[in-house]
Scaffold this active site. Structure first.
Site, PDB file in Angstrom:
ATOM      1  N   HIS A 117       6.427   3.340  -0.648  1.00 24.34           N
ATOM      2  CA  HIS A 117       4.946   3.660  -1.439  1.00 24.34           C
ATOM      3  C   HIS A 117       4.618   4.955  -1.444  1.00 24.34           C
ATOM      4  O   HIS A 117       5.104   5.204  -0.507  1.00 24.34           O
ATOM      5  CB  HIS A 117       3.419   2.498  -1.025  1.00 24.34           C
ATOM      6  CG  HIS A 117       2.623   2.517  -2.537  1.00 24.34           C
ATOM      7  ND1 HIS A 117       2.329   4.039  -3.022  1.00 24.34           N
ATOM      8  CD2 HIS A 117       2.550   1.837  -3.098  1.00 24.34           C
ATOM      9  CE1 HIS A 117       1.643   3.382  -4.070  1.00 24.34           C
ATOM     10  NE2 HIS A 117       1.319   2.112  -4.500  1.00 24.34           N
ATOM     11  N   GLU A 150      -7.927   3.671  -6.621  1.00 26.94           N
ATOM     12  CA  GLU A 150      -6.005   4.088  -6.427  1.00 26.94           C
ATOM     13  C   GLU A 150      -5.533   4.115  -7.850  1.00 26.94           C
ATOM     14  O   GLU A 150      -5.661   3.117  -8.600  1.00 26.94           O
ATOM     15  CB  GLU A 150      -5.568   2.430  -5.780  1.00 26.94           C
ATOM     16  CG  GLU A 150      -6.344   2.503  -3.988  1.00 26.94           C
ATOM     17  CD  GLU A 150      -6.108   1.294  -4.009  1.00 26.94           C
ATOM     18  OE1 GLU A 150      -4.316   0.721  -4.098  1.00 26.94           O
ATOM     19  OE2 GLU A 150      -6.654   0.490  -2.615  1.00 26.94           O
ATOM     20  N   ASN A 163     -11.213  -4.420   0.986  1.00 24.69           N
ATOM     21  CA  ASN A 163      -9.804  -4.294  -0.126  1.00 24.69           C
ATOM     22  C   ASN A 163      -8.832  -5.070  -1.235  1.00 24.69           C
ATOM     23  O   ASN A 163      -9.061  -5.744  -0.499  1.00 24.69           O
ATOM     24  CB  ASN A 163      -8.641  -3.333   0.688  1.00 24.69           C
ATOM     25  CG  ASN A 163      -8.418  -1.938  -0.021  1.00 24.69           C
ATOM     26  OD1 ASN A 163      -8.679  -1.591  -0.474  1.00 24.69           O
ATOM     27  ND2 ASN A 163      -6.549  -3.021   0.219  1.00 24.69           N
ATOM     28  N   GLU A 164      -9.207  -4.879  -2.815  1.00 27.77           N
ATOM     29  CA  GLU A 164      -8.697  -5.431  -3.539  1.00 27.77           C
ATOM     30  C   GLU A 164      -9.065  -7.127  -3.443  1.00 27.77           C
ATOM     31  O   GLU A 164      -7.947  -7.643  -2.551  1.00 27.77           O
ATOM     32  CB  GLU A 164      -7.019  -5.858  -3.817  1.00 27.77           C
ATOM     33  CG  GLU A 164      -7.232  -3.924  -4.181  1.00 27.77           C
ATOM     34  CD  GLU A 164      -5.698  -3.549  -4.248  1.00 27.77           C
ATOM     35  OE1 GLU A 164      -5.333  -2.922  -4.371  1.00 27.77           O
ATOM     36  OE2 GLU A 164      -4.790  -4.416  -2.878  1.00 27.77           O
ATOM     37  N   LYS A 198       6.353   1.490   3.309  1.00 28.59           N
ATOM     38  CA  LYS A 198       6.357   2.439   3.261  1.00 28.59           C
ATOM     39  C   LYS A 198       7.127   3.309   2.282  1.00 28.59           C
ATOM     40  O   LYS A 198       7.541   4.508   2.641  1.00 28.59           O
ATOM     41  CB  LYS A 198       7.271   2.350   4.725  1.00 28.59           C
ATOM     42  CG  LYS A 198       8.626   1.470   4.191  1.00 28.59           C
ATOM     43  CD  LYS A 198      10.305   1.071   5.674  1.00 28.59           C
ATOM     44  CE  LYS A 198      10.678   0.578   5.286  1.00 28.59           C
ATOM     45  NZ  LYS A 198      10.464  -0.722   5.631  1.00 28.59           N
TER      46      LYS A 198
END
Length: 686
Positions: free
Chosen positions: A378, A327, A169-170, A376
Site C-alpha cells: 500500500h 484516509e 478504526n473503520e 506492505k
C-alpha cells in the site's frame, strides 16, 4: 514493564466541559497521516518526525492498531513507547489524532476467548490473523476493549498535543454482520424493541408467505444462508440491526473517553462504493467531526466520479460543515485486483477534489510504507523508495499547496440542488429478488450525480426526510424504499416552489419492504401525474431508443400519463410507444415534477438534467464539463472557485482573482493543464 501515572500535569476537564459537544478546530487545511511506530525500531522515530515537519504534516493518527503493544495477557499496560512517540510529535508541534487501539484484538484475547470471533452467514467462524476478528454483540469483547479505552483515555485525555480522539478504526469494514448465537440473541432484543409483539413483526415481515409465521421470539434467528432466497424484510432489519449494533459499540467507547477528556471524538466512516453496511445518517449526529476514508476504486468505470459523489455525500453527513478526509492514498492501494499507481499530479488533484467539496483536512494512510504485513504494498507519503522519489517530491508540493490554502478552511460549498440518498434504499434495492440484477441503486445515483457535476450545478447529498427548503431542484434517483413522511416532504417542497426529478424504481416499498399497491410510484403518483403499471427491464446487452434519439439501457416501464406532459417516448422495446420522460408543470407557486422511466446514456441524461436545471432556475458555474469539475466554496466575505481538470487536454477558464495553487494573479482567461487544479480566490488580489 507496567507504566503508571500521567505523562502531563494539567487540570482535568470539568464535568460540564466533558458533557458539552466539542468542536474540532481545523488549523487551516490539516495535512495528516496515520503513523504506526510499532512497526519500526525506535531509532527511526526521530527521522520520521523530522521528515513530517519537512513535508508539512500537522496532524498524526497514532495507536490505531496498538492493542497488542499496550496490554499484556496479565492485564498490565506498558505505555512507554506510546508516551515517547506522542512526546516527540508534541515537541515537533504536530497535533495528535489518538486511536483507542481497539480495532483488532491481540492473539492472547482471541485464544482465551474464541467466543468473540465472528460467524458468517454460512455459519462458519472467521478466525484471527487478519483484522476486526470480533463480534460487535460480544459482551466479552466489549469488556476487554473498554478496559483498554479506559486506560488510554485516563492517561492521555488531557495531553496538550491531543486534538482528536479516533474510536477504533473503520468500524464494520469486515465484521459488520455477525451470525453467532450471541448476535442472534441481540437481534431478537432489537426486534422486540422495534415491534413490541410477535404479531407486529409477522405483519411487518409478511411471514404469511412461505409459512414463515413466528409464534415465539426464540424462533427468530439472523438471516443465515438458506436453500432458497431469504425473507427480504428480515434481511433488511438485520442490516439495520447490524448498523445499530456497531453504533452502540461506538457510543460505548465514546462514553468512556468522555469521562476523561473534553477533546472532540470521531471515528472514520467509509463512504465509498464497496462499503454499504452502516447507515451513516444514523451515525453522523454521534460524532464531533465527520471523518471519512476514501480510496479510488479502479474496478469502477469512472473512479473520479465516484470520488466526487463520496465527497459530496460526506459533506451531506456533516450538514454542509467542513469535514475530515481521514484516509486516502498517495498512490496504489493493496486490496483491488489491479492496484494502479496514480499518475503524476493525481495525488494533488484527488486531494483538492475533496477540499473543493468541503474537506478541511487531507490525511493519508499511511506515513511510512510498511515492509511486512498485509498492507506492505500500500502506498504511503514516505514510499519504499524513500525521499529520492517522485512521490515524495509530490508530497512536498502538496504540503506547500495546502499551506497556501489555509484561508479556505471554514468556508462552505455553494449548492442549490439536493440529491436524496439512503442506505436503507440501497439495502432494499440490491436485495436477492429484484426485477433485474443488472440494475443497482448506485447505477442511478452515480449517473444523476455525474450529470449534475458536468452541468456545473452545486449538489448537496441529503437524506430522505431532510429539510428541502432553499433547494431549487431536488433529485430522487431510484429511491426504492421511502417512508410516508419522507415522501410527503418532497411533495411539500414541490408545492412550495422546488422542482423535482424522480427516476425509475422510486417509491416502490415502505420501510418494511412492503410494496405499495395501486401503481408505482405510489407516494408520488399525484405529484408526478403518472401511474406505472408494470416494470419492463431489458437485458444488459440491449438498448432502447427514445423519440428524441436518446439511447437508453437496462430499464423501461409501462407507464400511463394521467396528468402530465409527455416529453419523450420509447420507440421500441418492451414499452414501445409509452412515455419515457414526463413533466408535470407547476401552478400557483409550485414547481415542476419530472419523471424518468429509463437510464439514458451520458449525453441523453445530460440533456434531461439541463432541462430540469433550467426550468428550476438552478445556479450553475460556467466551464464545467464531464472532465472538468468547477466547485465554489464561500465564506462571509470571499469565495473560492476550484477548477479540477480530470481530462487529458488543457482547458481555458475565465477567472478573476488570485490562484492559491500557483501563487499568481488570475485575470481574464487562465489555462488549467491536463490533470491540474486551480483554486481562485475570486475578485481579490494579494
Amino acid at each position: 514493564m507496567t507504566s503508571t501515572g500521567s505523562p502531563v500535569n494539567r487540570p482535568l476537564a470539568t464535568a460540564e466541559q466533558r458533557s458539552a459537544r466539542p468542536r474540532y478546530a481545523h488549523r487551516g487545511i490539516d495535512f495528516g497521516c496515520d503513523y504506526n511506530p510499532e512497526q519500526w525500531d525506535p531509532s527511526v522515530w526521530r527521522e520520521d518526525i523530522a521528515l513530517m515537519r519537512e513535508v508539512g504534516v500537522s496532524l498524526v493518527a497514532v495507536n490505531i492498531f496498538g492493542w497488542s503493544h499496550l496490554q499484556s495477557p496479565d492485564g498490565s499496560f506498558d505505555f512507554s513507547g506510546l508516551d515517547e512517540v506522542i512526546g516527540l510529535l508534541h515537541d515537533a508541534g504536530i497535533r495528535i489524532n489518538l486511536g483507542t487501539g481497539t480495532s483488532s484484538p491481540p492473539p492472547w484475547l482471541t485464544t482465551r476467548h474464541p467466543e468473540i470471533l465472528p460467524v458468517t452467514a454460512d455459519g462458519t467462524t472467521r478466525f484471527p490473523g487478519g483484522r476486526q476478528a470480533w463480534c460487535p454483540s460480544s459482551p466479552v469483547f466489549r469488556e476487554h476493549a473498554l478496559t483498554l479505552v479506559e486506560a488510554v483515555a485516563e492517561r492521555y485525555g488531557e495531553h496538550p498535543a491531543l486534538a482528536l480522539w479516533h474510536v477504533s478504526n473503520e468500524l464494520g469494514c469486515h465484521n459488520a454482520h455477525c451470525h453467532c448465537d450471541v448476535s442472534a440473541a441481540a437481534f431478537r432484543r432489537w426486534l422486540h424493541a422495534r415491534y413490541g409483539t410477535i404479531a407486529a413483526l409477522n405483519r411487518a415481515w409478511g411471514t404469511s408467505f412461505w409459512s414463515q409465521r413466528y409464534t415465539d421470539w426464540n424462533e427468530i434467528g439472523t438471516p443465515r444462508l438458506t436453500l432458497s432466497t431469504r425473507n427480504p424484510s428480515q434481511v433488511l432489519d438485520f442490516s439495520r440491526f447490524s448498523s445499530d449494533e456497531l453504533l452502540g459499540y461506538y457510543r460505548a467507547e465514546h462514553a468512556v473517553i468522555r469521562r476523561h477528556s473534553a477533546v472532540p471524538i470521531t471515528t472514520n466512516f467509509m463512504v465509498t462504493a464497496h462499503i454499504r453496511e452502516m447507515d451513516y445518517w444514523q451515525w453522523a449526529p454521534e460524532v464531533d467531526v465527520i471523518a471519512n476514508d476514501h480510496y479510488l476504486d479502479h474496478r469502477l468505470d469512472d473512479p473520479a466520479a465516484e470520488l466526487a459523489f463520496a465527497a459530496d455525500l460526506t459533506r451531506g453527513l456533516a450538514k454542509g460543515a467542513p469535514w475530515m478526509l481521514m484516509e486516502h492514498s498517495t498512490g496504489s492501494v493493496n486490496w483491488q485486483p489491479h492496484n494502479l499507481a496514480k499518475a503524476p499530479g493525481q495525488m494533488i488533484r484527488d486531494s483538492l477534489q475533496h477540499v473543493a467539496r468541503g474537506a478541511d483536512s487531507v490525511c493519508f494512510f499511511q506515513w511510512r510504507a510498511s515492509l511486512q504485513g498485509s498492507e506492505k504494498f500500500h502506498s504511503a507519503l514516505l514510499p519504499h523508495a524513500g525521499t529520492d522519489s517522485a512521490l515524495w517530491r509530490e508530497a512536498l508540493e502538496l504540503g506547500g499547496v495546502l499551506d497556501r490554502m489555509g484561508e479556505v478552511a471554514g468556508t462552505r460549498v455553494v449548492a442549490d440542488v439536493a440529491l436524496l440518498f439512503s442506505w436503507e434504499a440501497w439495502w432494499a434495492t440490491d436485495a436477492e429478488n429484484r426485477p433485474s440484477s443488472s440494475v443497482s441503486y448506485l447505477d442511478q445515483v452515480w449517473a444523476l450525480h455525474r450529470a449534475l457535476r458536468a452541468s456545473g450545478a452545486g449538489v448537496d447529498v441529503v437524506r430522505p426526510g431532510a429539510d428541502l427548503s432553499g433547494y431549487r431542484l431536488v433529485v430522487a434517483p431510484g429511491l426504492h424504499l421511502v417512508r410516508d413522511d419522507e415522501a410527503e416532504i418532497l411533495n411539500a417542497a414541490v408545492a412550495h416552489g422546488s422542482h423535482a426529478l424522480v427516476t425509475f424504481y422510486s417509491g416502490i416499498v415502505d420501510e418494511n419492504d412492503r410494496v405499495r399497491a395501486g401503481g408505482y410510484p405510489a407516494p408520488w403518483r399525484d405529484l408526478l401525474g403518472i401511474r406505472v403499471e408494470e416494470f419492463a427491464p431489458v437485458l444488459p446487452d440491449e438498448v432502447v431508443v427514445l423519440e428524441s434519439g436518446t439511447v437508453a439501457s437496462l430499464w423501461t416501464e409501462r407507464l400511463v400519463a394521467d396528468d402530465t406532459d409527455v416529453i419523450d417516448r420509447f420507440v421500441g422495446g418492451p414499452s414501445g410507444g409509452m412515455p419515457a420522460l414526463t413533466r408535470r408543470r407547476g401552478t400557483a407557486g409550485s414547481g415542476d415534477a419530472w419523471y424518468l422511466a429509463t437510464l439514458p446514456d451520458n449525453a441523453g441524461l445530460a440533456r434531461i438534467v439541463d432541462s430540469a436545471l433550467t426550468a428550476a432556475g438552478a445556479n450553475r458555474v460556467a466551464g464545467a464539463s464531464a472532465d472538468v469539475d468547477v466547485v465554489r466554496r464561500a465564506g462571509d466575505d470571499r469565495t473560492y472557485r476550484f477548477i479540477i481538470n480530470n481530462g487529458t487536454d488543457d482547458v481555458l477558464h475565465s477567472a478573476q482573482g488570485f490562484d492559491l495553487v500557483t501563487g499568481e494573479v488570475a485575470s481574464g482567461t487562465i489555462r488549467v493543464p491536463a490533470g491540474g487544479v486551480r483554486v481562485i480566490r475570486e475578485d481579490v488580489t494579494p
